[in-house]
Scaffold this active site. Structure first.
Site, PDB file in Angstrom:
ATOM      1  N   GLU A  17      -2.068  -9.369   3.069  1.00  0.00           N
ATOM      2  CA  GLU A  17      -2.029 -10.049   4.369  1.00  0.00           C
ATOM      3  C   GLU A  17      -3.421 -10.443   4.864  1.00  0.00           C
ATOM      4  O   GLU A  17      -3.569 -11.368   5.666  1.00  0.00           O
ATOM      5  CB  GLU A  17      -1.344  -9.176   5.422  1.00  0.00           C
ATOM      6  CG  GLU A  17      -2.039  -7.874   5.767  1.00  0.00           C
ATOM      7  CD  GLU A  17      -1.621  -6.706   4.901  1.00  0.00           C
ATOM      8  OE1 GLU A  17      -1.859  -5.541   5.306  1.00  0.00           O
ATOM      9  OE2 GLU A  17      -1.052  -6.942   3.822  1.00  0.00           O
ATOM     10  N   CYS A  33       0.828  -1.194   0.000  1.00  0.00           N
ATOM     11  CA  CYS A  33       0.000   0.000   0.000  1.00  0.00           C
ATOM     12  C   CYS A  33       0.871   1.255   0.000  1.00  0.00           C
ATOM     13  O   CYS A  33       1.516   1.557  -1.002  1.00  0.00           O
ATOM     14  CB  CYS A  33      -0.967  -0.029   1.178  1.00  0.00           C
ATOM     15  SG  CYS A  33      -2.356   1.114   0.992  1.00  0.00           S
ATOM     16  N   HIS A  91      -3.731  -5.041   0.108  1.00  0.00           N
ATOM     17  CA  HIS A  91      -3.252  -5.623   1.372  1.00  0.00           C
ATOM     18  C   HIS A  91      -3.369  -7.141   1.310  1.00  0.00           C
ATOM     19  O   HIS A  91      -4.377  -7.723   1.745  1.00  0.00           O
ATOM     20  CB  HIS A  91      -4.071  -5.092   2.551  1.00  0.00           C
ATOM     21  CG  HIS A  91      -3.807  -3.666   2.888  1.00  0.00           C
ATOM     22  ND1 HIS A  91      -2.903  -3.280   3.849  1.00  0.00           N
ATOM     23  CD2 HIS A  91      -4.324  -2.529   2.369  1.00  0.00           C
ATOM     24  CE1 HIS A  91      -2.882  -1.957   3.916  1.00  0.00           C
ATOM     25  NE2 HIS A  91      -3.729  -1.481   3.027  1.00  0.00           N
TER      26      HIS A  91
END
Length: 584
Positions: A524, A395, A522
């Site tokens: 994750e 990001c 993102h």
């Protein structure tokens, strides 16, 4: 529908989220469809405007919901896809009730906490519990509800009252309460104290809820005398007192609950449709836990960010790194570095801290800049570091890499993001058109979006399985200036992934570099224990010196690193066809 309410006593942050996730995991391993709801008693509508120091990271869902980090635990443990309505707050409830009142739905009645607020809570829970969260679209059979905060808090009183009524509405055989409490251990004597738990359970019972299981968080396993004392004074059987002591890995918690008969009790208490067989259904969890305990080789990652003083600010990032490290049989070592310590201003004010931060950064195997790195980039950081380190920017980390490339390679000395310098002559990162600066909550580009790969030779594309596109979750207000794209690509910074319209730059890679990757999304948030996120997995592979071998083998791990279908420590008498593995 069966409802399991998880409450907490004595202190907050006691681990209710992990315990709720673990209970759901062992039930799902029995073949049940499980969903989860997190209740937060704060008045905020959602977690989107929180500082990470307040409640840790803001977790983003597929539908763009900005929610509590515990929903990340539910998704990772249970491998489910939740929605924004699985996170219930006081603000959401009051907002819905006031909207109904303004619309005239209450026909002139005086709107009160009881019954209107409590009814709204019950209706929300019953409606959301039926929403499918699995890929097969099946309606859940069990709903695990975690009530945030601590019993006795004034904020949580309406929720406690709502569930006091709820247990009679859905009948006793469909509702049970798990109470998580702390057993402190006096350092001087080593004695385990039960009084806080007694008081907590007494207060809960006084509010109308009776715990079916008391899960005791403690440093060391509960002594038999302590368990019997809790049983006697809290009006439960000794088998209903569950010890949840500190373990080396969170993967041990479901196994810990399983070993103490939690599934057997819940099946009996709630009359769950489960055949009681020898418990061989958590094989892969056991293998993960065993592997985590015996790792010898380590790999270090420098995590550069603004909120490094609280690790919960980067919970999903750390989990994604752990998943990746575990997959290649390495122990993860994270070196937290405050981004401000790398700035030239720190060199002038605190030179020791400045040099220590840079030494820590340069000694790591890999470098990760997550999105919360909010310091304005100086003139010499990230374009030079990747010459000797492996780099992943997430990001804002990707945006800063673009800024540094513009300064050091393109020669635009004042190149910057308009977030940091609105007057920059070279705004390489700009505000998105749809961003509304007048309102903070929910105005970013949020949720699952599609990214199209534009290059067949992209390293990240290969790590994703050579797919044409990926769908990942976003949370940002700024984007790389698309008008300047050709300047970067002429000098070797390739935008290998873009959005569907080709207007937003989603993935960058540096030519002729071992592993230099930046992503606008993102990744994750979609990482799972046995299915690690590809950008993080690539970083760990590169840092461990295994990336080239992995790519050469067609993105396959060696047999030593691959999770087997049957753990070597499980009982051999059970046929493979009889095992029902948990999908993580």
């Amino acid at each position: 529908m069966k409802y399991i309410l998880v409450t907490g006593g004595v202190i907050s942050g006691i681990g209710k989220g992990i315990i709720a996730s673990s209970v759901g995991t062992i039930l799902k391993s029995c073949g049940l469809h499980v969903t989860a709801i997190k209740i937060d008693p704060y008045i905020n509508i959602d977690a989107g405007t929180f500082s990470p120091y307040e409640h840790g990271e803001v977790y983003v869902l597929d539908d763009g919901g900005e929610v509590d980090l515990d929903l990340g635990n539910y998704e990772r443990f249970l491998d489910i896809r939740l929605t924004r309505d699985n996170n219930l707050t006081t603000g959401k409830i009051y907002q819905s009730v006031i909207t109904k009142e303004r619309r005239g739905d209450y026909l002139g009645k005086t709107v009160q906490v009881v019954p209107h607020i409590t009814d709204a809570i019950q209706e929300w829970v019953m409606k959301q519990a039926k929403i499918s969260v699995d890929d097969d679209g099946m309606e859940p059979q069990v709903c695990v509800i975690e009530l945030g905060g601590t019993v006795g808090d004034i904020e949580s009183m309406p929720f406690i009252e709502a569930f006091r009524q709820f247990q009679f509405k859905v009948k006793k055989e469909n509702f049970c309460n798990i109470h998580v409490s702390l057993i402190p251990q006096v350092h001087a004597t080593g004695e385990q104290k039960t009084k806080p738990t007694q008081n907590s359970v007494r207060e809960l019972r006084g509010l109308g809820l009776t715990p079916d299981l008391i899960m005791c968080r403690c440093t060391t396993p509960l002594e038999t005398a302590v368990k019997e004392k809790i049983s006697m004074f809290c009006h439960v059987e000794p088998t209903q007192v569950i010890c949840v002591h500190d373990v080396p890995s969170v993967y041990r918690v479901p196994l810990l609950l399983e070993d103490q008969g939690v599934v057997s009790y819940l099946c009996q208490r709630l009359n769950l449709p489960v055949e009681m067989k020898p418990r061989k259904l958590l094989t892969k969890w056991k293998e993960m836990a065993d592997r985590s305990d015996r790792l010898l080789e380590s790999v270090s990652i420098a995590l550069v960010g603004k909120y490094t003083k609280l690790s919960d600010s980067y919970t999903s990032v750390i989990k994604a790194l752990e998943h990746s490290a575990l997959a290649i049989n390495h122990k993860l070592e994270v070196k937290y570095i405050d981004s401000a310590d790398l700035e030239t201003a720190t060199l002038q004010e605190e030179p020791v801290k400045y040099h220590e931060a840079w030494q820590k950064l340069c000694s790591a195997h890999g470098d990760l800049v997550p999105s919360l790195f909010m310091s304005s980039p100086s003139s010499s950081h990230y374009a030079r570091i990747p010459l000797v380190l492996f780099f992943a920017g997430v990001c804002l980390g990707m945006q800063l890499a673009v800024c540094e490339f513009a300064r050091n390679v393109l020669g635009w000395e004042d190149a910057n993001s308009t977030e940091f310098n609105p007057e920059s002559k070279h705004p390489v990162v700009i505000d998105m058109p749809e961003h509304n600066p007048g309102q903070m909550g929910g105005t970013m580009r949020l949720g699952k979006r599609r990214t199209i790969f534009k290059s067949s030779s992209s390293v990240l594309r290969k790590l994703y399985g050579n797919v044409e596109y990926v769908e990942e979750r976003h949370r940002h207000r700024f984007e790389v200036n698309p008008e300047l794209k050709h300047h970067f690509e002429e000098k070797g910074l390739q935008f290998v992934g873009q959005d569907v319209e080709g207007e937003r730059m989603e993935v960058i890679e540096l030519e002729d570099h071992y592993y230099f990757v930046g992503v606008q999304y993102h990744p994750e948030f979609t990482s799972r224990p046995i299915n690690p996120s590809p950008p993080y997995f690539g970083l760990l592979l590169a840092a461990a010196g295994k990336l080239q071998s992995y790519l050469t083998k067609g993105c396959r791990l060696s047999p030593r690193d691959t999770y087997s279908d049957c753990s070597g420590s499980s009982s051999p008498e059970m046929e493979l066809s009889e095992l029902k593995f948990l999908s993580l």
